[in-house]
Structure formats: structure tokens, C-alpha cells
Enzyme design. Structure first.
Site, PDB file in Angstrom:
ATOM      1  N   HIS A 213      -8.578   8.275   1.525  1.00 64.90           N
ATOM      2  CA  HIS A 213      -7.961   9.602   1.555  1.00 64.90           C
ATOM      3  C   HIS A 213      -8.994  10.612   1.100  1.00 64.90           C
ATOM      4  CE1 HIS A 213      -7.196   7.586  -2.279  1.00 64.90           C
ATOM      5  NE2 HIS A 213      -7.377   8.762  -2.849  1.00 64.90           N
TER       6      HIS A 213
ATOM      7  N   ASP B 233      -0.530  16.215  -3.132  1.00 57.24           N
ATOM      8  CA  ASP B 233      -0.730  15.199  -4.161  1.00 57.24           C
ATOM      9  C   ASP B 233       0.420  15.285  -5.170  1.00 57.24           C
ATOM     10  OD1 ASP B 233      -3.460  13.528  -5.268  1.00 57.24           O
ATOM     11  OD2 ASP B 233      -1.835  13.896  -6.694  1.00 57.24           O
TER      12      ASP B 233
ATOM     13  N   HIS C 264      -4.893   1.725   8.030  1.00 54.12           N
ATOM     14  CA  HIS C 264      -5.217   1.275   6.672  1.00 54.12           C
ATOM     15  C   HIS C 264      -6.676   0.843   6.589  1.00 54.12           C
ATOM     16  CE1 HIS C 264      -4.529  -0.358   2.641  1.00 54.12           C
ATOM     17  NE2 HIS C 264      -5.483  -1.214   3.000  1.00 54.12           N
TER      18      HIS C 264
ATOM     19  N   CYS D 113       0.870  -1.178   0.000  1.00 59.84           N
ATOM     20  CA  CYS D 113       0.000   0.000   0.000  1.00 59.84           C
ATOM     21  C   CYS D 113       0.905   1.226   0.000  1.00 59.84           C
ATOM     22  CB  CYS D 113      -0.923   0.020   1.211  1.00 59.84           C
ATOM     23  SG  CYS D 113      -1.810   1.582   1.376  1.00 59.84           S
TER      24      CYS D 113
ATOM     25  N   ASN E 105     -13.072   9.450  -3.525  1.00 66.46           N
ATOM     26  CA  ASN E 105     -13.443   8.550  -4.606  1.00 66.46           C
ATOM     27  C   ASN E 105     -13.627   7.165  -3.992  1.00 66.46           C
ATOM     28  OD1 ASN E 105     -13.159  10.620  -6.492  1.00 66.46           O
ATOM     29  ND2 ASN E 105     -10.970  10.222  -6.719  1.00 66.46           N
TER      30      ASN E 105
ATOM     31  N   HIS F 270      -6.435   3.002  -0.041  1.00 66.80           N
ATOM     32  CA  HIS F 270      -6.246   3.395   1.368  1.00 66.80           C
ATOM     33  C   HIS F 270      -6.960   4.733   1.434  1.00 66.80           C
ATOM     34  CE1 HIS F 270      -3.345   3.963   5.019  1.00 66.80           C
ATOM     35  NE2 HIS F 270      -4.213   4.970   5.028  1.00 66.80           N
TER      36      HIS F 270
ATOM     37  N   GLY G 207     -13.110   6.100  -9.899  1.00 71.39           N
ATOM     38  CA  GLY G 207     -11.787   6.691 -10.075  1.00 71.39           C
ATOM     39  C   GLY G 207     -10.835   6.466  -8.921  1.00 71.39           C
TER      40      GLY G 207
HETATM   41  P1  5GP Z   1      -7.722   8.386  -5.933  1.00 65.94           P
HETATM   42  O1  5GP Z   1      -7.949   8.430  -7.407  1.00 65.94           O
HETATM   43  O2  5GP Z   1      -7.361   7.009  -5.443  1.00 65.94           O
HETATM   44  O3  5GP Z   1      -8.861   9.002  -5.166  1.00 65.94           O
HETATM   45  O4  5GP Z   1      -6.507   9.360  -5.669  1.00 65.94           O
HETATM   46  C1  5GP Z   1      -5.199   8.932  -5.491  1.00 65.94           C
HETATM   47  C2  5GP Z   1      -4.359  10.176  -5.506  1.00 65.94           C
HETATM   48  O5  5GP Z   1      -3.093   9.856  -4.982  1.00 65.94           O
HETATM   49  C3  5GP Z   1      -4.122  10.732  -6.917  1.00 65.94           C
HETATM   50  O6  5GP Z   1      -4.547  12.081  -6.957  1.00 65.94           O
HETATM   51  C4  5GP Z   1      -2.620  10.583  -7.115  1.00 65.94           C
HETATM   52  O7  5GP Z   1      -2.041  11.648  -7.848  1.00 65.94           O
HETATM   53  C5  5GP Z   1      -2.095  10.511  -5.707  1.00 65.94           C
HETATM   54  N1  5GP Z   1      -0.897   9.729  -5.544  1.00 65.94           N
HETATM   55  C6  5GP Z   1      -0.640   8.483  -6.042  1.00 65.94           C
HETATM   56  N2  5GP Z   1       0.565   8.046  -5.667  1.00 65.94           N
HETATM   57  C7  5GP Z   1       1.102   9.034  -4.910  1.00 65.94           C
HETATM   58  C8  5GP Z   1       2.363   9.173  -4.232  1.00 65.94           C
HETATM   59  O8  5GP Z   1       3.218   8.295  -4.243  1.00 65.94           O
HETATM   60  N3  5GP Z   1       2.568  10.328  -3.562  1.00 65.94           N
HETATM   61  C9  5GP Z   1       1.635  11.319  -3.512  1.00 65.94           C
HETATM   62  N4  5GP Z   1       1.953  12.412  -2.822  1.00 65.94           N
HETATM   63  N5  5GP Z   1       0.438  11.225  -4.133  1.00 65.94           N
HETATM   64  C10 5GP Z   1       0.177  10.100  -4.830  1.00 65.94           C
HETATM   65 ZN    ZN Z   2      -2.522   1.546   3.468  1.00 63.37          ZN
END
Ligand code: 5GP
Ligand code: ZN
Length: 107
Positions: free
Chosen positions: A100, A30, A46, A4, A87, A98, A93
């Protein structure tokens, strides 16, 4: 949680630009911002998706605290307005499983 990406950030195994941290929550920028300000507010526990929240484990309070962290960060950065977004599931999406909260703002 193995494999994760956010657990690895929480454990310090991967770098992140943190803007807030306490015992239960971390917030960082992000990596691929979709707005001028794009922060992620992440519980240290988690939990894969919002569908996995369990009020018997105090997750209701945890999500409430995440919202208050967002509010406080928005005030610190002096945002005039912002969006908070979860999301939930691949079809909506969600890429990182995990939970957020996205905080998105033009400023
Ligand atoms: P989701 O689409 O799952 O709601 O959003 C995941 C978010 O995590 C995306 O906006 C993506 O840019 C961000 N993200 C993915 N991997 C990383 C990472 O390693 N570091 C950071 N800071 N953001 C990440
Ligand atoms: Zn996690």
C-alpha cells in the site's frame, strides 16, 4: 489471501471509507491517520511487500498506476503538497503485509 486485512477490505468483508476504486486499485482513508489527509492506495492483487514485485506479472505498471491514482486524488482534494510512502518490511514499520502507498498531507 486469507487473514489479510486489506484483501478483506477489497472483498467487502471489512468496512472502509473508500475514496477511489477501479478494476485493479482501491484507495481508502487510513483508520489511524497520521496527517490531516492520510489515504492508502492499494492494489487489488495481493502482494506482500515491495520486495515481492514481479515485473513479469505487470507489477511495474500496477505501481505506476498507484502513483497516478495518488496524483489524481491529491488534485481532487486540492492538496498543495503531499508525501507518498511505502514501508517495506517489519523493521521499516510495515504492519500490513499487502502493499500500500501512504498519501500524507497537511492540506
Ligand atoms: P504500514 O505500517 O503497514 O505501512 O501501514 C498500515 C496502515 O494501515 C496503518 O497506517 C494503519 O493505520 C492502517 N490500517 C490498519 N488496519 C486498517 C483497517 O482495518 N482499515 C484501514 N482503513 N486502515 C487500516
Ligand atoms: Zn492481501
Amino acid at each position: 489471501m486469507e487473514d489479510c486485512i486489506f484483501c478483506k477490505i477489497i472483498d467487502g468483508e471489512l468496512p472502509s471509507e473508500n475514496v477511489f476504486e477501479n478494476d485493479t486499485i482501491i484507495a481508502f482513508k487510513d483508520i489511524n491517520p497520521q496527517a490531516t489527509h492520510h489515504l492508502l492506495i492499494v492494489p487489488k492483487k495481493h502482494i506482500s511487500t515491495i520486495n515481492d514485485l514481479n515485473e513479469n506479472e505487470g507489477d511495474d505498471a500496477l505501481v505506476g498506476k498507484m502513483t497516478l491514482v495518488a496524483k489524481n486524488l491529491a488534485r481532487e482534494i486540492n492538496l498543495s503538497g503531499y508525501k507518498l510512502q511505502f514501508n517495506v518490511g517489519k523493521s521499516a514499520g510495515q504492519v500490513v503485509f499487502h502493499i500500500h502507498m501512504h498519501l500524507l498531507s497537511k492540506g
